[in-house]
Structures are given as C-alpha cells and as structure tokens.
Design an enzyme around this catalytic site. Structure first.
Site, mmCIF file in Angstrom:
data_model
loop_
_atom_site.group_PDB
_atom_site.id
_atom_site.type_symbol
_atom_site.label_atom_id
_atom_site.label_comp_id
_atom_site.label_asym_id
_atom_site.label_seq_id
_atom_site.Cartn_x
_atom_site.Cartn_y
_atom_site.Cartn_z
ATOM 1 N N ASP A 56 0.825 -1.203 0.000
ATOM 2 C CA ASP A 56 0.000 0.000 0.000
ATOM 3 C C ASP A 56 0.859 1.252 0.000
ATOM 4 O OD1 ASP A 56 -2.733 -0.887 -0.020
ATOM 5 O OD2 ASP A 56 -2.283 -1.818 1.915
ATOM 6 N N ASP A 105 -10.284 -4.970 -1.358
ATOM 7 C CA ASP A 105 -9.250 -4.563 -0.408
ATOM 8 C C ASP A 105 -9.887 -3.742 0.707
ATOM 9 O OD1 ASP A 105 -6.955 -3.584 0.794
ATOM 10 O OD2 ASP A 105 -6.238 -2.489 -0.959
HETATM 11 C C1 DX5 Z 1 -6.386 0.618 2.875
HETATM 12 C C2 DX5 Z 1 -5.353 -0.311 2.261
HETATM 13 C C3 DX5 Z 1 -5.581 -1.761 2.549
HETATM 14 C C4 DX5 Z 1 -5.353 -2.148 3.944
HETATM 15 C C5 DX5 Z 1 -6.187 -3.354 4.243
HETATM 16 O O1 DX5 Z 1 -6.085 1.931 2.523
HETATM 17 O O2 DX5 Z 1 -5.372 -0.164 0.870
HETATM 18 O O3 DX5 Z 1 -4.791 -2.571 1.706
HETATM 19 O O4 DX5 Z 1 -4.022 -2.445 4.204
HETATM 20 O O5 DX5 Z 1 -6.086 -3.600 5.579
HETATM 21 P P1 DX5 Z 1 -7.161 -4.414 6.373
HETATM 22 O O6 DX5 Z 1 -7.210 -5.786 5.776
HETATM 23 O O7 DX5 Z 1 -6.658 -4.389 7.771
HETATM 24 O O8 DX5 Z 1 -8.473 -3.699 6.207
HETATM 25 ZN ZN ZN Z 2 -4.373 -1.743 -0.742
#
Ligand code: DX5
Ligand code: ZN
Length: 226
Positions: free
Chosen positions: A34, A174
């Site tokens: 990310d 995601d």
């Molecule tokens: C949010 C990110 C995600 C995040 C997901 O801005 O793009 O990829 O890391 O994390 P979880 O699975 O904890 O929601």
């Molecule tokens: Zn992401």
C-alpha cells in the site's frame, strides 16, 4: 483461481523479511504493498525502496497499490523495483488510459483501483486496458477498518459487466477482509482478496489462510446455490 494477498501495511516492519517468508510459506498468492503519499490519502507509507526490499525476499507477484497523486511520475520506479502488478486510482488521474498503458509499457500488469465512493462508470472506457480492477471496501489510508457493505453490490455489478463484455479481468477487493467477512466477498464474485490486519493480527498465518480458503469455498458454494 482465487488468490489471497497479504497487505504488508499490517506486518511487523521490524521483521519484514521474516513476515514475508512466513506468509509465503503459509500459502499467500501475491504480496500487496500500500503506497500512500499523504495527499491523495491522509497517511504516508511506502515507496519503491520497500518494493525493492520485498522483491529481494520473495518470488511472489508484488501488487503495488498506488494511493498517490500524479502516479505517472512513479510508475516506472515501482516497476523497476520489482512490482509485477501496479494499480492506479481512477480518481487520482486525468488520463487513466495513459497511466494504464504506461504500466504495461514498463512490463507490469495494469490495474484500476476505485475508492468506495468512486462510481463504476469511471471504468467504462478503460476496462480494456486493465488486467485487474481493485475495489476498495474502506476509505483508503488505514488498515483495520470495517468494510462498507455496499461494496459487495458494487462487486456484483462489476462482475456482471465483465461477463457481459466477455472480459476475464481479475476482480480484487481490499479493506476489511478477514475470516468473518471473506465468504461474503467470495460470494459477491471477488477473485483476489487483500488481507491486512485479518492475517497479520493472528499468530498462525498458515492456519488463518487455511480457514480463509475454506470460507472462500463456502461463500462461492452459497452463491452458486442461490
Ligand atoms: C487501505 C489499504 C488496505 C489495507 C487493508 O487503505 O489499501 O490494503 O491495508 O487492511 P485491512 O485488511 O486491515 O483492512
Ligand atoms: Zn491496498
């Protein structure tokens, strides 16, 4: 084939190499990185240097999720660092097809990312240029949030549109995906599941991924029976 990809945003960065080896041994399919710039989203995270470090530890595909303004300025750097997949937010660029073509010209798979409030109509004239679509289920910026339930319907509508066009574009989702919610995402038609806190927040990654895969099967079965 369904893919589960750990988002290293929730990994222990003091032991990133070990974390990567552990999720790879546990059966992760891709690694999700990310990238946040503090402008497009209210958080600042990783850049090409991190991708380069990840590349040295794992042979898995690396999915760079660019949550940044002016992504075109950085696409080549992420590809050179070893990202095999690069997604660009449709809301962050003026000429989306140009960005997608730039990703492909660098030898990586282009993806279109959409924030939860961004309409699917942004994809209308760009789908042919993308190998995958990433539908964010949370407001971007942070791991550990609960997903917005309306996204499941967004996935269903996208799935139907891809079928109508005869496209085999990968549908990735995601945000907020964990053992309890992954079946719903699978039932809606997601192919690639990004999991951050729902995986790195557990102690036995292999057991967690096994349970998640079982849940994916259950979700697909329940959708097929409907
Ligand atoms: C949010 C990110 C995600 C995040 C997901 O801005 O793009 O990829 O890391 O994390 P979880 O699975 O904890 O929601
Ligand atoms: Zn992401």
């Amino acid at each position: 084939m369904k893919m589960i990809m750990p988002s290293i945003l929730s990994a222990d960065f003091t032991r990133l190499g070990d974390e990567l080896k552990a999720v790879e041994a546990a059966g992760a399919d891709w690694i999700h990185v990310d990238v946040m710039d503090g402008h497009f989203v209210p958080n600042l995270t990783m850049g090409p240097m991190t991708v380069e470090a990840v590349r040295r530890v794992t042979a898995l595909p690396i999915d760079a999720h660019l949550m940044i303004d002016n992504p075109d300025e950085f696409i080549e750097k992420f590809a050179a660092a070893g990202a095999t997949h690069i997604s660009v937010h449709a809301e962050s660029v003026v000429h989306l097809n140009r960005s997608l073509q730039l990703v492909r010209s660098c030898g990586a798979h282009p993806g279109i990312a959409l924030g939860p409030a961004a309409p699917l109509s942004l994809l209308d004239w760009s789908l042919d240029y993308a190998d995958y679509v990433l539908l964010l289920a949370v407001n971007p910026g942070f791991g550990g949030q609960e997903f917005q339930p309306a996204i499941l319907n967004k996935v269903r509508v996208l799935r139907a549109e891809l079928a109508r066009r005869g496209l085999s574009t990968i549908v990735e989702s995601d945000g907020g995906i964990n053992e309890k919610t992954i079946a719903d995402f699978a039932a809606a038609g997601v192919d690639a599941f990004v999991v951050g806190s729902g995986l790195f927040g557990t102690t036995d990654y292999s057991a967690t991924l096994t349970r998640m895969r079982r849940e994916v099967e259950r979700g697909m079965k329940s959708a097929a029976e409907r």
